[in-house]
Structure formats: structure tokens, C-alpha cells
Design an enzyme around this catalytic site. Structure first.
Site, PDB file in Angstrom:
ATOM      1  N   GLY A 148       0.604  -5.043   0.836  1.00 15.31           N
ATOM      2  CA  GLY A 148      -0.552  -5.168  -0.062  1.00 15.31           C
ATOM      3  C   GLY A 148      -0.205  -5.884  -1.354  1.00 15.31           C
ATOM      4  O   GLY A 148      -1.081  -6.465  -2.002  1.00 15.31           O
TER       5      GLY A 148
ATOM      6  N   GLU B  90      -0.471  -9.413  -0.506  1.00 15.11           N
ATOM      7  CA  GLU B  90      -1.895  -9.701  -0.279  1.00 15.11           C
ATOM      8  C   GLU B  90      -2.684  -9.791  -1.580  1.00 15.11           C
ATOM      9  O   GLU B  90      -3.577 -10.618  -1.711  1.00 15.11           O
ATOM     10  CB  GLU B  90      -2.493  -8.624   0.645  1.00 15.11           C
ATOM     11  CG  GLU B  90      -1.963  -8.744   2.067  1.00 15.11           C
ATOM     12  CD  GLU B  90      -2.356  -7.560   2.932  1.00 15.11           C
ATOM     13  OE1 GLU B  90      -1.910  -6.435   2.638  1.00 15.11           O
ATOM     14  OE2 GLU B  90      -3.113  -7.759   3.898  1.00 15.11           O
TER      15      GLU B  90
ATOM     16  N   ALA C 176       0.872  -1.175   0.000  1.00 16.00           N
ATOM     17  CA  ALA C 176       0.000   0.000   0.000  1.00 16.00           C
ATOM     18  C   ALA C 176       0.906   1.222   0.000  1.00 16.00           C
ATOM     19  O   ALA C 176       2.071   1.137   0.436  1.00 16.00           O
ATOM     20  CB  ALA C 176      -0.880  -0.007   1.236  1.00 16.00           C
TER      21      ALA C 176
ATOM     22  N   GLU D 260       4.501  -5.249   7.483  1.00  8.48           N
ATOM     23  CA  GLU D 260       3.727  -4.176   8.122  1.00  8.48           C
ATOM     24  C   GLU D 260       4.164  -3.884   9.549  1.00  8.48           C
ATOM     25  O   GLU D 260       4.080  -2.748  10.008  1.00  8.48           O
ATOM     26  CB  GLU D 260       2.221  -4.509   8.096  1.00  8.48           C
ATOM     27  CG  GLU D 260       1.564  -4.378   6.737  1.00  8.48           C
ATOM     28  CD  GLU D 260       1.658  -5.632   5.879  1.00  8.48           C
ATOM     29  OE1 GLU D 260       2.425  -6.547   6.233  1.00  8.48           O
ATOM     30  OE2 GLU D 260       0.959  -5.691   4.857  1.00  8.48           O
TER      31      GLU D 260
HETATM   32  N1  COA Z   1       4.605   3.178  -0.601  1.00  5.01           N
HETATM   33  C1  COA Z   1       5.012   4.350  -1.116  1.00  5.01           C
HETATM   34  N2  COA Z   1       6.157   4.510  -1.788  1.00  5.01           N
HETATM   35  C2  COA Z   1       6.931   3.426  -1.929  1.00  5.01           C
HETATM   36  C3  COA Z   1       6.596   2.175  -1.411  1.00  5.01           C
HETATM   37  C4  COA Z   1       5.365   2.070  -0.718  1.00  5.01           C
HETATM   38  N3  COA Z   1       4.925   0.908  -0.219  1.00  5.01           N
HETATM   39  N4  COA Z   1       7.579   1.293  -1.691  1.00  5.01           N
HETATM   40  C5  COA Z   1       8.503   1.984  -2.385  1.00  5.01           C
HETATM   41  N5  COA Z   1       8.121   3.269  -2.535  1.00  5.01           N
HETATM   42  C6  COA Z   1       8.824   4.346  -3.208  1.00  5.01           C
HETATM   43  C7  COA Z   1      10.000   4.887  -2.394  1.00  5.01           C
HETATM   44  O1  COA Z   1       9.543   5.819  -1.439  1.00  5.01           O
HETATM   45  C8  COA Z   1      10.834   5.496  -3.485  1.00  5.01           C
HETATM   46  O2  COA Z   1      10.249   6.720  -3.872  1.00  5.01           O
HETATM   47  P1  COA Z   1      11.165   8.053  -4.026  1.00  5.01           P
HETATM   48  O3  COA Z   1      12.140   7.715  -5.121  1.00  5.01           O
HETATM   49  O4  COA Z   1      10.192   9.107  -4.430  1.00  5.01           O
HETATM   50  O5  COA Z   1      11.828   8.272  -2.708  1.00  5.01           O
HETATM   51  C9  COA Z   1      10.649   4.547  -4.655  1.00  5.01           C
HETATM   52  O6  COA Z   1       9.434   3.844  -4.408  1.00  5.01           O
HETATM   53  C10 COA Z   1      11.765   3.527  -4.788  1.00  5.01           C
HETATM   54  O7  COA Z   1      11.868   2.837  -3.547  1.00  5.01           O
HETATM   55  P2  COA Z   1      13.253   2.688  -2.744  1.00  5.01           P
HETATM   56  O8  COA Z   1      12.920   2.441  -1.312  1.00  5.01           O
HETATM   57  O9  COA Z   1      14.146   3.826  -3.034  1.00  5.01           O
HETATM   58  O10 COA Z   1      13.849   1.373  -3.426  1.00  5.01           O
HETATM   59  P3  COA Z   1      14.861   0.336  -2.785  1.00  5.01           P
HETATM   60  O11 COA Z   1      15.321  -0.543  -3.895  1.00  5.01           O
HETATM   61  O12 COA Z   1      15.898   1.031  -1.977  1.00  5.01           O
HETATM   62  O13 COA Z   1      13.987  -0.546  -1.757  1.00  5.01           O
HETATM   63  C11 COA Z   1      12.023  -1.783  -1.049  1.00  5.01           C
HETATM   64  C12 COA Z   1      12.939  -1.368  -2.232  1.00  5.01           C
HETATM   65  C13 COA Z   1      10.832  -2.514  -1.649  1.00  5.01           C
HETATM   66  C14 COA Z   1      12.786  -2.741  -0.123  1.00  5.01           C
HETATM   67  C15 COA Z   1      11.584  -0.521  -0.298  1.00  5.01           C
HETATM   68  O14 COA Z   1      11.073   0.421  -1.211  1.00  5.01           O
HETATM   69  C16 COA Z   1      10.526  -0.779   0.744  1.00  5.01           C
HETATM   70  O15 COA Z   1      10.824  -1.282   1.822  1.00  5.01           O
HETATM   71  N6  COA Z   1       9.260  -0.395   0.456  1.00  5.01           N
HETATM   72  C17 COA Z   1       8.191  -0.473   1.394  1.00  5.01           C
HETATM   73  C18 COA Z   1       7.720  -1.884   1.517  1.00  5.01           C
HETATM   74  C19 COA Z   1       6.610  -1.995   2.549  1.00  5.01           C
HETATM   75  O16 COA Z   1       6.807  -1.763   3.724  1.00  5.01           O
HETATM   76  N7  COA Z   1       5.425  -2.354   2.073  1.00  5.01           N
HETATM   77  C20 COA Z   1       4.307  -2.557   2.912  1.00  5.01           C
HETATM   78  C21 COA Z   1       3.486  -1.339   3.028  1.00  5.01           C
HETATM   79  S1  COA Z   1       2.059  -1.697   4.017  1.00  5.01           S
END
Ligand code: COA
Length: 261
Positions: free
Chosen positions: A111, A114, A66, A134
Site C-alpha cells: 500500500g 500504491e 497496509a 503482496e
Molecule cells: N503491517 C503491520 N506492521 C508492520 C508492517 C506492515 N505492513 N511493516 C512493518 N511492520 C511492523 C513490524 O511488525 C514491526 O513491529 P513490531 O516491532 O511490533 O514487531 C515494526 O513494524 C518494524 O518492522 P520490522 O519488520 O521489525 O523491521 P525490519 O527492518 O526488520 O524490516 C521491512 C522492514 C519493511 C522489510 C519489514 O517490516 C516488512 O517486510 N514489512 C512488511 C512489508 C509488506 O509486506 N508490505 C505489504 C503489505 S500488503
């Protein structure tokens, strides 16, 4: 179909829905959830579509969860609405008439995991990473993950992943039954289409009835489920496809199924 955050293409009875926010790793904001709701409703009504494939744009992510920038603003009341809305859309994906195959091409977190769980079949690329992280954000899965993951991979494993937030790499996902198959990323979509194409060659009424019978497993007792199976089995036996399928076997030829019965 025109959407801001989805690409929807249909060819040869197969629709491909691609979540298309690669700059945000295809994170699901409210607009995307609403678009998924609309897209899946419309595809379900489209008689030329037999099977739907769900995937993510780019090579890095299927859906990274999400949208955390929206989550950050939730309070108790809006959080409940947020959760119930996502649950409703994911349940639609799970229960619409047509089979849905998730082609998980990278991160499937929160999500994203999910929505993959709500699909009927999960295929993954070798770089796919699943997880319910989460707890790292001080919340729990809110789009059905606590229920679907637990039913799919058992409560001990599900508790481990949901309570630690640990990531699940493709090979491990295969081992624990979270995905059906793992392919090279370059082959994933073609393999998903191959599977979809195989389903398209079957009697579509039977395919849809089979999906219904499989879906009620979690909702009814074994006896009720078997009664339901007998009822829909009987419904299949009054279709032209049934006559064609059984006759073709006996006549040693390929069946020519009708699109709709
Ligand atoms: N919601 C909003 N934005 C998200 C996102 C999410 N769930 N997951 C990634 N993004 C965005 C980042 O903020 C970043 O945006 P920006 O360039 O404007 O700062 C962009 O996507 C790239 O992500 P980034 O974190 O820089 O990539 P990464 O390769 O370093 O890491 C992940 C990849 C997937 C490990 C990391 O993005 C992450 O942990 N995301 C969240 C995962 C999560 O907790 N999901 C559950 C949500 S309930």
C-alpha cells in the site's frame, strides 16, 4: 487538523501530510486510511493550500504497506470492502484539484508503493525501497497497484515486480520511471518543498486544469483527451491569470497571479 496517525502542517501555501506510525513503519491501518481521506478532503477545500506533499515519519519508512495485522482478519466480504475503501481514498489523492508530491523517504511497500503511485509526482530518498510484495502474503495489490504500476512502468516490468515481490531500490526506480528524482535523504523534504514552491508561483487555475487534463489520460481515447484539453485551455484563456501572465511576458516583468480565478 488533529489526527492520531497523521501530522498535517501547512505553510507558504504548501501542506505536508506525514504518515506518523514510525513504530509500525507507518503501515496503513483502517484508521490511517480514514484520516488520509479526511485530511486530503480538507486540504482540497483549503484555499490557502496550493500543493500537498505526502511523506512518512522517521528515516526508515515512507509507508511499509497496509497493516498486516488487519489484513490477517479479512474474509471475502470484508476484503472487498477493504480494497474498495483504499482504492477510493487513493483515487481521491490522485484526482483532487491540488497537485500531490510523494516524498518517499524509505520503504514504500505494498500500500505504500500504491499510495506513492497515486501521487502526481514521486521524489525519493537514496535509501527508498519500492515493491509490491503482496504475493509473499498470498494476496495481490488491492489499492490500485496492479493498474497504476502497470500503466507507469509497462506491463512486463510491472508483472515482474508484482509476481516476484522483488524490491526496487531508488536507483532502479529512477531508471524505470517509477520516480522522478532521487535525493540524499537529508535533502528530500527540502527538495520536495522547492518543487512545490515552484508550482505555487504559477497560475493556480492553470495548474489545476493541467492536473485534470493529465489525469484523464487513462480514462478516455486520445481524441476525447485532446477535446478535453482544448476545452480547459479555453477556460484558462478567460481568467485574469491568463491576461496577467501573457501581459507580464510582453512587458518583460514577473507575473502577479491571483490566488483564485
Ligand atoms: N503491517 C503491520 N506492521 C508492520 C508492517 C506492515 N505492513 N511493516 C512493518 N511492520 C511492523 C513490524 O511488525 C514491526 O513491529 P513490531 O516491532 O511490533 O514487531 C515494526 O513494524 C518494524 O518492522 P520490522 O519488520 O521489525 O523491521 P525490519 O527492518 O526488520 O524490516 C521491512 C522492514 C519493511 C522489510 C519489514 O517490516 C516488512 O517486510 N514489512 C512488511 C512489508 C509488506 O509486506 N508490505 C505489504 C503489505 S500488503
Amino acid at each position: 487538523m488533529n489526527f492520531n496517525n497523521l501530522l498535517v502542517e501547512a505553510e507558504n501555501n504548501i501542506a505536508v501530510v506525514t504518515v506518523n506510525r514510525p513504530e509500525k513503519l507507518n503501515a496503513l491501518n483502517s484508521e490511517t486510511i480514514n484520516e488520509l481521506d479526511k485530511a486530503f478532503s480538507e486540504l482540497n477545500e483549503d484555499e490557502n493550500v496550493f500543493v500537498i506533499i505526502l511523506t512518512g515519519s522517521g528515516e526508515k519508512a515512507f509507508v511499509a504497506g497496509a497493516d498486516i495485522s488487519e489484513l490477517n482478519k479479512l474474509d471475502e466480504k470484508t476484503a472487498k470492502i477493504f480494497s474498495e475503501k483504499g482504492q477510493k481514498v487513493f483515487s481521491k489523492i490522485e484526482t483532487i484539484e491540488k497537485p500531490v508530491i510523494a516524498a518517499v523517504n524509505g520503504y514504500a511497500l505494498g500500500g505504500g508503493c500504491e499510495i506513492a503511485l497515486a501521487c502526481n509526482i514521486r521524489l525519493a530518498s537514496d535509501n527508498a525501497v519500492f515493491g509490491q510484495p503482496e504475493v509473499n502474503l498470498g494476496i495481490i495489490p488491492g489499492y490500485g497497484g496492479t493498474q497504476r504500476l502497470t500503466r507507469l512502468i509497462n506491463s512486463g516490468r510491472s508483472a515482474e515486480y508484482i509476481l516476484t515481490g522483488d524490491m526496487i531500490k531508488a536507483e532502479e526506480a529512477l531508471k524505470i520511471g517509477l520516480v522522478n528524482k532521487v535525493y540524499l535523504q537529508s535533502e528530500l523534504l527540502a527538495k520536495a518543498k522547492e518543487m512545490a514552491q515552484k508550482i505555487c508561483t504559477k497560475g493556480q487555475f492553470a495548474v489545476r486544469m493541467a492536473k485534470k487534463a493529465i489525469n484523464i489520460v487513462d480514462e478516455v481515447s486520445d481524441r476525447e483527451g485532446q477535446n478535453y484539453e482544448a476545452s480547459v485551455f479555453a477556460l484558462c484563456c478567460i481568467t485574469e491569470d491568463f491576461k496577467e501572465g501573457t501581459s507580464a511576458f510582453l512587458e518583460k516583468r514577473k507575473p502577479q497571479f491571483k490566488i483564485n480565478n
